[in-house]
Design an enzyme around this catalytic site. Structure first.
Site, PDB file in Angstrom:
ATOM      1  N   ASP A  55      -4.613   2.029 -17.353  1.00 20.95           N
ATOM      2  CA  ASP A  55      -6.026   2.081 -16.918  1.00 20.95           C
ATOM      3  C   ASP A  55      -6.693   0.718 -17.150  1.00 20.95           C
ATOM      4  O   ASP A  55      -7.654   0.615 -17.904  1.00 20.95           O
ATOM      5  CB  ASP A  55      -6.776   3.198 -17.649  1.00 20.95           C
ATOM      6  CG  ASP A  55      -6.806   3.018 -19.165  1.00 20.95           C
ATOM      7  OD1 ASP A  55      -5.929   2.295 -19.701  1.00 20.95           O
ATOM      8  OD2 ASP A  55      -7.700   3.584 -19.814  1.00 20.95           O
ATOM      9  N   ASP A  73      -4.549  -3.535 -21.256  1.00 19.53           N
ATOM     10  CA  ASP A  73      -3.524  -3.104 -20.291  1.00 19.53           C
ATOM     11  C   ASP A  73      -2.994  -4.302 -19.510  1.00 19.53           C
ATOM     12  O   ASP A  73      -1.798  -4.394 -19.219  1.00 19.53           O
ATOM     13  CB  ASP A  73      -4.098  -2.103 -19.282  1.00 19.53           C
ATOM     14  CG  ASP A  73      -4.683  -0.871 -19.916  1.00 19.53           C
ATOM     15  OD1 ASP A  73      -4.013   0.171 -19.933  1.00 19.53           O
ATOM     16  OD2 ASP A  73      -5.847  -0.950 -20.375  1.00 19.53           O
ATOM     17  N   ASN A 132     -10.341   3.453 -19.097  1.00 26.25           N
ATOM     18  CA  ASN A 132     -11.247   2.360 -19.438  1.00 26.25           C
ATOM     19  C   ASN A 132     -12.302   2.146 -18.359  1.00 26.25           C
ATOM     20  O   ASN A 132     -13.415   1.701 -18.653  1.00 26.25           O
ATOM     21  CB  ASN A 132     -10.456   1.066 -19.633  1.00 26.25           C
ATOM     22  CG  ASN A 132      -9.635   1.075 -20.901  1.00 26.25           C
ATOM     23  OD1 ASN A 132     -10.024   1.675 -21.891  1.00 26.25           O
ATOM     24  ND2 ASN A 132      -8.488   0.414 -20.872  1.00 26.25           N
ATOM     25  N   THR A 157      -0.437   3.612 -21.302  1.00 25.93           N
ATOM     26  CA  THR A 157      -1.442   2.888 -22.073  1.00 25.93           C
ATOM     27  C   THR A 157      -2.854   3.361 -21.773  1.00 25.93           C
ATOM     28  O   THR A 157      -3.825   2.694 -22.150  1.00 25.93           O
ATOM     29  CB  THR A 157      -1.336   1.369 -21.827  1.00 25.93           C
ATOM     30  OG1 THR A 157      -1.511   1.097 -20.427  1.00 25.93           O
ATOM     31  CG2 THR A 157       0.008   0.838 -22.290  1.00 25.93           C
ATOM     32  N   PHE A 178      -9.394   6.647 -28.367  1.00 27.58           N
ATOM     33  CA  PHE A 178      -9.944   6.802 -27.018  1.00 27.58           C
ATOM     34  C   PHE A 178      -9.014   7.543 -26.063  1.00 27.58           C
ATOM     35  O   PHE A 178      -9.435   8.476 -25.368  1.00 27.58           O
ATOM     36  CB  PHE A 178     -10.301   5.426 -26.428  1.00 27.58           C
ATOM     37  CG  PHE A 178     -10.803   5.517 -25.013  1.00 27.58           C
ATOM     38  CD1 PHE A 178     -12.127   5.810 -24.749  1.00 27.58           C
ATOM     39  CD2 PHE A 178      -9.943   5.325 -23.933  1.00 27.58           C
ATOM     40  CE1 PHE A 178     -12.599   5.922 -23.445  1.00 27.58           C
ATOM     41  CE2 PHE A 178     -10.396   5.429 -22.626  1.00 27.58           C
ATOM     42  CZ  PHE A 178     -11.724   5.724 -22.389  1.00 27.58           C
ATOM     43  N   ASN A 179      -7.746   7.132 -25.955  1.00 25.36           N
ATOM     44  CA  ASN A 179      -6.858   7.746 -24.968  1.00 25.36           C
ATOM     45  C   ASN A 179      -6.667   9.237 -25.218  1.00 25.36           C
ATOM     46  O   ASN A 179      -6.571  10.031 -24.277  1.00 25.36           O
ATOM     47  CB  ASN A 179      -5.493   7.046 -24.957  1.00 25.36           C
ATOM     48  CG  ASN A 179      -5.550   5.679 -24.327  1.00 25.36           C
ATOM     49  OD1 ASN A 179      -6.458   5.364 -23.568  1.00 25.36           O
ATOM     50  ND2 ASN A 179      -4.571   4.840 -24.648  1.00 25.36           N
ATOM     51  N   HIS A 227      -4.488  -3.408 -28.505  1.00 26.59           N
ATOM     52  CA  HIS A 227      -3.861  -2.095 -28.514  1.00 26.59           C
ATOM     53  C   HIS A 227      -2.617  -1.984 -27.616  1.00 26.59           C
ATOM     54  O   HIS A 227      -1.502  -1.812 -28.087  1.00 26.59           O
ATOM     55  CB  HIS A 227      -4.877  -1.033 -28.093  1.00 26.59           C
ATOM     56  CG  HIS A 227      -6.104  -0.989 -28.939  1.00 26.59           C
ATOM     57  ND1 HIS A 227      -6.095  -0.541 -30.245  1.00 26.59           N
ATOM     58  CD2 HIS A 227      -7.389  -1.349 -28.669  1.00 26.59           C
ATOM     59  CE1 HIS A 227      -7.320  -0.610 -30.738  1.00 26.59           C
ATOM     60  NE2 HIS A 227      -8.122  -1.109 -29.808  1.00 26.59           N
ATOM     61  N   ASP A 228      -2.814  -2.053 -26.318  1.00 34.04           N
ATOM     62  CA  ASP A 228      -1.780  -1.628 -25.375  1.00 34.04           C
ATOM     63  C   ASP A 228      -0.493  -2.448 -25.388  1.00 34.04           C
ATOM     64  O   ASP A 228       0.591  -1.895 -25.146  1.00 34.04           O
ATOM     65  CB  ASP A 228      -2.350  -1.593 -23.951  1.00 34.04           C
ATOM     66  CG  ASP A 228      -3.417  -0.513 -23.803  1.00 34.04           C
ATOM     67  OD1 ASP A 228      -3.455   0.402 -24.645  1.00 34.04           O
ATOM     68  OD2 ASP A 228      -4.212  -0.591 -22.848  1.00 34.04           O
TER      69      ASP A 228
END
Length: 323
Positions: free
Chosen positions: A11, A16, A41, A126, A168-169, A242-243
């Site tokens: 996303d 990402d 996102n 992700t 979040f995810n 993060h991703d």
């Protein structure tokens, strides 16, 4: 060495985008079969555009991009423009990609590709898990056709980053996460426990910018924008990245410490919706089928990232017409 065949469900999102760069810089180890995008996102109309834009910037206009689910399975849509900006990848000049969006929906692409593959691919996720959950629900026969799912999501000791208890995810589509985690597919889960160790400090941003090629410069500019939110939120000299943990795990699993755990996602409580209950110590009798990442070699991770970003050509990137 045989390259790992992956489908990247994402996303984009600045982080990402960095994850896609990491994959594209590693063709000996990673073969990208396709990219599917999901609302997360940013809305899916932007995430699919952003994925195509990132492919072009990296010189990979040959990769097929499929747009997927526009909303979660059961909860109200949740996006993160407050972090990623109105475009989802603020910090980068936006243009309308020349490469076309594929007409096949992401869920159909996942089902058809997995059923037809002569070698089971790995799914790298992700964003919210809506596309993958829908594919598993529509065609349970794909379960043995997936080598593994490597996903960014969840939290144990770090708490949440979108609510006090949820990452979040997981919060963006907890019901999809529940389907995926109970699917029986082997899963590697990289959550906030490791990503909050990977801080893009000012020194690391400067090191990224100094690489000097268009991709590294784009990575710098996007992260310089997106980290402003987390800098204010956490008060640290750098924001979490993060991703790219997902691709880093595929490239260098030795950088991470994992242990088999059972993990469940809260789908009922308004207070803790999206919380990941990680049975780290084996207290229950749940099936310990998920490799939970709990530690990371921070310097090794960033050395890998910078080395791969430096692989992109130094030639000036010719930007397409503005969107």
């Amino acid at each position: 060495m045989t390259a790992t065949r992956v489908i990247i469900d994402c996303d984009p999102g600045q982080d990402d985008a960095i994850n896609l760069f990491l994959a594209f810089a590693s063709p000996e180890e990673i073969e990208v079969l396709g990219i599917t995008t999901v609302a997360g996102n940013a809305p899916v109309a932007l995430t699919q555009r952003n994925a195509r834009l990132i492919c072009e910037l990296a010189g990979r206009g040959d990769v097929l991009v499929h747009a997927g689910c526009t909303a979660p399975l059961s909860v109200a849509p949740l996006t993160a423009e407050h972090v990623h900006g109105a475009t989802g990848i603020d910090g980068l000049d936006i243009w309308e990609p020349a490469m076309l969006l594929q007409p096949v929906h992401a869920v159909d692409y996942l089902v058809d590709t997995l059923l037809g593959a002569d070698q089971a691919p790995t799914l790298v996720a992700t964003g919210p898990l809506t596309n993958i959950a829908m594919a598993l629900t529509r065609e349970p026969g794909i379960v043995p056709r997936i080598e593994r799912i490597v996903l960014m999501g969840g939290a144990m000791r770090e708490g949440g980053n979108i609510t006090p208890s949820a990452e979040f995810n997981m919060r963006a589509d907890p019901h999809a996460a529940d389907i995926v985690l109970r699917s029986g597919v082997p899963i590697v889960m990289l959550g906030l426990d490791v990503t909050h160790e990977l801080l893009v400090t000012r020194a690391r941003l400067a090191r990224m910018k100094a690489i000097g090629n268009p991709v590294a410069t784009a990575a710098h500019d996007m992260l310089a924008f997106s980290e402003r939110y987390d800098l204010a939120k956490y008060g640290k000299d750098g924001a979490p990245l993060h991703d790219p943990c997902t691709m880093a795990w595929l490239l260098r699993p030795d950088l991470f410490c994992t242990r088999p755990c059972s993990v469940a996602v809260e789908t009922g409580s308004p207070l803790t919706l999206g919380h990941t209950a990680v049975d780290f110590w084996g207290i229950t009798q749940g099936r310990r089928s998920i490799q939970w990442a709990y530690d990371v070699d921070v310097e090794g991770f960033f050395d890998l990232l910078f080395e791969r970003l430096a692989r992109f050509p130094a030639a000036r990137f010719s930007r397409r017409r503005s969107a």
